[in-house]
Design a protein around this motif. Sequence first.
Motif, PDB file in Angstrom:
ATOM      1  N   TRP A  33      23.673  19.358  45.510  1.00 20.27           N
ATOM      2  CA  TRP A  33      22.452  19.947  44.985  1.00 20.27           C
ATOM      3  C   TRP A  33      22.792  21.357  44.506  1.00 20.27           C
ATOM      4  N   ILE A  34      22.646  21.601  43.213  1.00 20.78           N
ATOM      5  CA  ILE A  34      22.993  22.905  42.657  1.00 20.78           C
ATOM      6  C   ILE A  34      21.739  23.632  42.197  1.00 20.78           C
ATOM      7  N   LYS A  35      21.621  24.872  42.633  1.00 18.77           N
ATOM      8  CA  LYS A  35      20.563  25.757  42.150  1.00 18.77           C
ATOM      9  C   LYS A  35      21.229  26.893  41.392  1.00 18.77           C
ATOM     10  N   ASP A  36      20.898  27.019  40.118  1.00 16.35           N
ATOM     11  CA  ASP A  36      21.546  27.980  39.240  1.00 16.35           C
ATOM     12  C   ASP A  36      20.718  29.267  39.175  1.00 16.35           C
ATOM     13  N   GLN A  51      25.566  13.215  36.823  1.00 16.60           N
ATOM     14  CA  GLN A  51      24.476  12.828  37.718  1.00 16.60           C
ATOM     15  C   GLN A  51      24.467  13.654  39.009  1.00 16.60           C
ATOM     16  N   VAL A  52      24.622  14.965  38.832  1.00 16.74           N
ATOM     17  CA  VAL A  52      24.531  15.921  39.928  1.00 16.74           C
ATOM     18  C   VAL A  52      23.175  16.600  39.822  1.00 16.74           C
ATOM     19  N   PHE A  53      22.469  16.744  40.944  1.00 15.52           N
ATOM     20  CA  PHE A  53      21.177  17.416  40.880  1.00 15.52           C
ATOM     21  C   PHE A  53      21.371  18.880  40.472  1.00 15.52           C
ATOM     22  N   TYR A  54      20.549  19.322  39.523  1.00 16.27           N
ATOM     23  CA  TYR A  54      20.623  20.696  39.020  1.00 16.27           C
ATOM     24  C   TYR A  54      19.212  21.233  38.818  1.00 16.27           C
ATOM     25  N   THR A  55      19.004  22.479  39.222  1.00 18.76           N
ATOM     26  CA  THR A  55      17.760  23.161  38.901  1.00 18.76           C
ATOM     27  C   THR A  55      18.037  24.631  38.634  1.00 18.76           C
ATOM     28  N   ASP A  56      17.324  25.185  37.675  1.00 20.27           N
ATOM     29  CA  ASP A  56      17.395  26.627  37.437  1.00 20.27           C
ATOM     30  C   ASP A  56      16.019  27.257  37.646  1.00 20.27           C
ATOM     31  N   ALA A  57      15.165  26.547  38.376  1.00 20.75           N
ATOM     32  CA  ALA A  57      13.824  27.059  38.671  1.00 20.75           C
ATOM     33  C   ALA A  57      13.910  28.262  39.603  1.00 20.75           C
ATOM     34  N   ASP A  58      12.967  29.163  39.470  1.00 17.09           N
ATOM     35  CA  ASP A  58      12.869  30.336  40.346  1.00 17.09           C
ATOM     36  C   ASP A  58      14.193  31.087  40.446  1.00 17.09           C
ATOM     37  N   GLY A  60      16.777  34.049  40.526  1.00 19.75           N
ATOM     38  CA  GLY A  60      16.659  35.411  41.021  1.00 19.75           C
ATOM     39  C   GLY A  60      16.331  35.523  42.490  1.00 19.75           C
ATOM     40  N   LEU A  61      16.179  34.393  43.183  1.00 19.71           N
ATOM     41  CA  LEU A  61      15.938  34.444  44.621  1.00 19.71           C
ATOM     42  C   LEU A  61      17.205  34.895  45.345  1.00 19.71           C
ATOM     43  N   GLY A  62      17.048  35.360  46.566  1.00 20.51           N
ATOM     44  CA  GLY A  62      18.195  35.743  47.375  1.00 20.51           C
ATOM     45  C   GLY A  62      18.927  34.529  47.921  1.00 20.51           C
ATOM     46  N   PHE A  63      20.069  34.764  48.560  1.00 17.80           N
ATOM     47  CA  PHE A  63      20.921  33.684  49.067  1.00 17.80           C
ATOM     48  C   PHE A  63      20.168  32.759  50.011  1.00 17.80           C
ATOM     49  N   GLY A  64      19.539  33.334  51.010  1.00 15.67           N
ATOM     50  CA  GLY A  64      18.848  32.513  51.999  1.00 15.67           C
ATOM     51  C   GLY A  64      17.703  31.726  51.412  1.00 15.67           C
ATOM     52  N   GLU A  65      16.886  32.390  50.587  1.00 18.56           N
ATOM     53  CA  GLU A  65      15.723  31.724  50.009  1.00 18.56           C
ATOM     54  C   GLU A  65      16.136  30.619  49.044  1.00 18.56           C
ATOM     55  N   ASN A  66      17.232  30.804  48.341  1.00 19.68           N
ATOM     56  CA  ASN A  66      17.745  29.745  47.460  1.00 19.68           C
ATOM     57  C   ASN A  66      18.109  28.495  48.261  1.00 19.68           C
ATOM     58  N   ASN A  67      18.789  28.683  49.390  1.00 21.10           N
ATOM     59  CA  ASN A  67      19.173  27.536  50.209  1.00 21.10           C
ATOM     60  C   ASN A  67      17.952  26.887  50.855  1.00 21.10           C
ATOM     61  N   ASN A  68      16.972  27.687  51.247  1.00 22.29           N
ATOM     62  CA  ASN A  68      15.730  27.120  51.769  1.00 22.29           C
ATOM     63  C   ASN A  68      15.023  26.281  50.704  1.00 22.29           C
ATOM     64  N   TYR A  69      15.083  26.766  49.463  1.00 25.94           N
ATOM     65  CA  TYR A  69      14.471  26.051  48.340  1.00 25.94           C
ATOM     66  C   TYR A  69      15.087  24.643  48.230  1.00 25.94           C
ATOM     67  N   LEU A  70      16.421  24.574  48.290  1.00 21.35           N
ATOM     68  CA  LEU A  70      17.080  23.270  48.167  1.00 21.35           C
ATOM     69  C   LEU A  70      16.792  22.390  49.379  1.00 21.35           C
ATOM     70  N   PHE A  71      16.777  22.976  50.563  1.00 22.70           N
ATOM     71  CA  PHE A  71      16.465  22.188  51.760  1.00 22.70           C
ATOM     72  C   PHE A  71      15.074  21.567  51.648  1.00 22.70           C
ATOM     73  N   ASP A  72      14.104  22.373  51.243  1.00 18.70           N
ATOM     74  CA  ASP A  72      12.737  21.861  51.095  1.00 18.70           C
ATOM     75  C   ASP A  72      12.658  20.792  50.002  1.00 18.70           C
ATOM     76  N   LEU A  73      13.436  20.965  48.942  1.00 22.64           N
ATOM     77  CA  LEU A  73      13.449  19.998  47.847  1.00 22.64           C
ATOM     78  C   LEU A  73      14.011  18.654  48.315  1.00 22.64           C
ATOM     79  N   ILE A  74      15.065  18.705  49.123  1.00 22.35           N
ATOM     80  CA  ILE A  74      15.640  17.476  49.669  1.00 22.35           C
ATOM     81  C   ILE A  74      14.614  16.775  50.561  1.00 22.35           C
ATOM     82  N   GLN A  75      13.924  17.573  51.364  1.00 24.33           N
ATOM     83  CA  GLN A  75      12.888  17.007  52.227  1.00 24.33           C
ATOM     84  C   GLN A  75      11.846  16.253  51.413  1.00 24.33           C
ATOM     85  N   LYS A  76      11.436  16.844  50.303  1.00 24.84           N
ATOM     86  CA  LYS A  76      10.384  16.238  49.481  1.00 24.84           C
ATOM     87  C   LYS A  76      10.886  15.030  48.697  1.00 24.84           C
TER      88      LYS A  76
END
Length: 270
Positions: A33-36, A51-58, A60-76
Amino acid sequence: MIHVAIISHGHEELLINSQLGGLLKERAHLKIWIKDNRPAATLKAYCEQHQVFYTDADAGLGFGENNNYLFDLIQKQSGFQAQDFFLVMNPDITVTPETVFALTEKMQQSAHAIATLNLYRDQAMSIPDKNIRHFPGMLSIIKMPLVNTFSETYDKESIAAAVDDIPVEWASGAFLAFKPALYQALGGFDPSYFMYFEDVDICYRARRYHNQAVHYYPHLKAIHTAAHKNRNIFSQHARWFFHSFSKFLLRRYLRLSSVYSGKRSQDSTS
């Protein structure tokens, strides 16, 4: 499934040319899961092609918040199964799928919920990366000018000769593997640390409030070509570093480290 979260900050060439190829060979058991954070058309196109998941949404987030974003996305999107892992990994880490599988297998067998491996700074794996350390304390401020480090490092040579795995106080967020249940219970990384010390903080909270020490596997190895931008005392990275350092010490000694964990856990159930 091992869910690998990677945050890119202009690392598209590194990811495309060297980092992703090996991991993509094992997509049956590894999902990337890649967040750009600096949206790059080349990385987006590469991910679409492979076929690698990619998002460039949001961006400018910090390191921790970016990883939380991906964790929550996987959950959903897919949810976490009982045997799954959530692996936070820097784009400048080079690791084989076999090493990742060995790590998670050992974690599963030993019921360890947070772990790391032995990082090196060079391709020959001759220069150890100081990715395992003791928690910094008030004395760290006094010692820093003398020892040129903010917290005491572990002696990797003595550990490697003696044990298969050992609990350590904290490990670098460049490579941290979690059981999703622990990450959820912690509320993930505290996003108030924009950069630096979010890894110290989450390891501290895991140990203090959930009795889960980070386990270090010295015989499992990977390469970390870190830039260490915070070393220039006049840079923005240095300002982030010392701000986060002060915040961690304050929270540690005022026992405020659990505030974010409890708030985020409450928010997720409301």
